[in-house]
Design a protein around this motif. Structure first.
Motif, PDB file in Angstrom:
ATOM      1  N   GLN A  86       0.785  -1.227   0.000  1.00  0.00           N
ATOM      2  CA  GLN A  86       0.000   0.000   0.000  1.00  0.00           C
ATOM      3  C   GLN A  86       0.818   1.279   0.000  1.00  0.00           C
ATOM      4  O   GLN A  86       0.257   2.351  -0.192  1.00  0.00           O
ATOM      5  CB  GLN A  86      -0.930   0.005   1.227  1.00  0.00           C
ATOM      6  CG  GLN A  86      -1.967  -1.093   1.144  1.00  0.00           C
ATOM      7  CD  GLN A  86      -2.797  -1.211   2.404  1.00  0.00           C
ATOM      8  OE1 GLN A  86      -2.498  -0.571   3.416  1.00  0.00           O
ATOM      9  NE2 GLN A  86      -3.837  -2.012   2.350  1.00  0.00           N
ATOM     10  N   CYS A  90       8.810  -0.192  -0.854  1.00  0.00           N
ATOM     11  CA  CYS A  90       9.612  -1.369  -1.202  1.00  0.00           C
ATOM     12  C   CYS A  90       9.794  -1.546  -2.712  1.00  0.00           C
ATOM     13  O   CYS A  90      10.236  -2.602  -3.152  1.00  0.00           O
ATOM     14  CB  CYS A  90       8.929  -2.611  -0.643  1.00  0.00           C
ATOM     15  SG  CYS A  90       7.309  -2.866  -1.413  1.00  0.00           S
ATOM     16  N   CYS A 102       7.353  -6.346  -1.464  1.00  0.00           N
ATOM     17  CA  CYS A 102       6.724  -7.003  -0.306  1.00  0.00           C
ATOM     18  C   CYS A 102       5.575  -7.904  -0.723  1.00  0.00           C
ATOM     19  O   CYS A 102       5.086  -8.687   0.074  1.00  0.00           O
ATOM     20  CB  CYS A 102       6.219  -5.968   0.700  1.00  0.00           C
ATOM     21  SG  CYS A 102       4.770  -5.028   0.143  1.00  0.00           S
TER      22      CYS A 102
HETATM   23 FE1  FES Z   1       4.505  -0.842   1.551  1.00  0.00          FE
HETATM   24 FE2  FES Z   1       5.628  -2.813   0.171  1.00  0.00          FE
HETATM   25  S1  FES Z   1       4.057  -1.495  -0.479  1.00  0.00           S
HETATM   26  S2  FES Z   1       6.216  -2.078   2.097  1.00  0.00           S
END
Ligand code: FES
Ligand code: FES
Length: 211
Positions: A86, A90, A102
């Motif tokens: 969200q 990452c 992630c």
């Molecule tokens: Fe938030 Fe991967 S989208 S850590």
């Protein structure tokens, strides 16, 4: 009382049957099916290229690409924000496409070419997008910045390839790099510090140089 099978069923039988049913919820838990116990992790070998170098790992198959990069390869430039797809912190580039690391398992990317923020440049030789972020103050705390930079580089490649977005008005000509396009295409990268306007300036400058 007549029954479908022709067996006699009297009032006493009904009371006994109802009593048996009401006893079911208090049966000992061992009478119910038990969940399968968790076994040993399933390990597998995986090989992929990270920042131009072949890396070979033996991983629990449940390891995300983000954890493989951070925990196993110690490339901590890629950040873990929400760990739920969200925030975009990452974001890395896999075979030319930006993805949330992630949300994907490392074992899903055998032989892939992965680029993280560490592979773009270094302090003495910044990638043009890194230099633009510095020049335009495209960050405050910097936590989202590696993801923003990886995402914006791949995003400009998408525009150059003519891939339209939800806000592209002309689907027949080249896609223009506008503030609206950048906002839409970078909407998966959240910046808690609110450096958005400076990020857009940085990306616009790099896009102008690439044109
Ligand atoms: Fe938030 Fe991967 S989208 S850590
Ligand atoms: Fe702090 Fe973006 S610079 S979250």
């Amino acid at each position: 009382m007549p029954t479908p099978g022709g067996f006699p069923l009297n009032r006493r039988d009904l009371v006994v049957g109802a009593g048996a049913c009401s006893a079911l919820p208090v049966l000992p838990t061992s009478a119910y099916p038990q969940s399968t116990p968790v076994g040993q992790p399933v390990m597998t070998e995986i090989s992929f290229g990270v920042n131009g170098r072949t890396r070979e790992l033996t991983l629990d198959t449940r390891t995300t690409l983000l954890d493989a990069l951070r925990q196993h390869l110690h490339l901590t430039g890629t950040k873990k924000g929400c760990d739920h797809g969200q925030c975009g912190a990452c974001t890395v580039i896999v075979d030319g496409h930006r993805i949330n690391s992630c949300l994907t398992l490392a074992v899903m990317h055998p032989n892939a070419n992965i680029t993280t923020i560490e592979g773009l440049g270094d302090v003495d030789r910044l990638h043009p997008m890194q230099a633009a972020f510095v020049e335009h103050d495209g960050f405050q705390c910097g936590y989202c910045t590696p993801g923003q930079i990886c995402s914006s580089i791949a995003m400009l490649d998408e525009i150059e390839a003519g891939i339209p977005s939800h806000v592209t008005s002309d689907l027949t000509g080249p896609v223009e790099v506008s503030g609206v396009e950048i906002r839409e295409r970078m909407s998966g990268n959240i910046c808690r510090c609110g450096a958005y306007s400076n990020i857009i300036e940085a990306v616009t400058e790099v896009a102008g140089r690439r044109a």
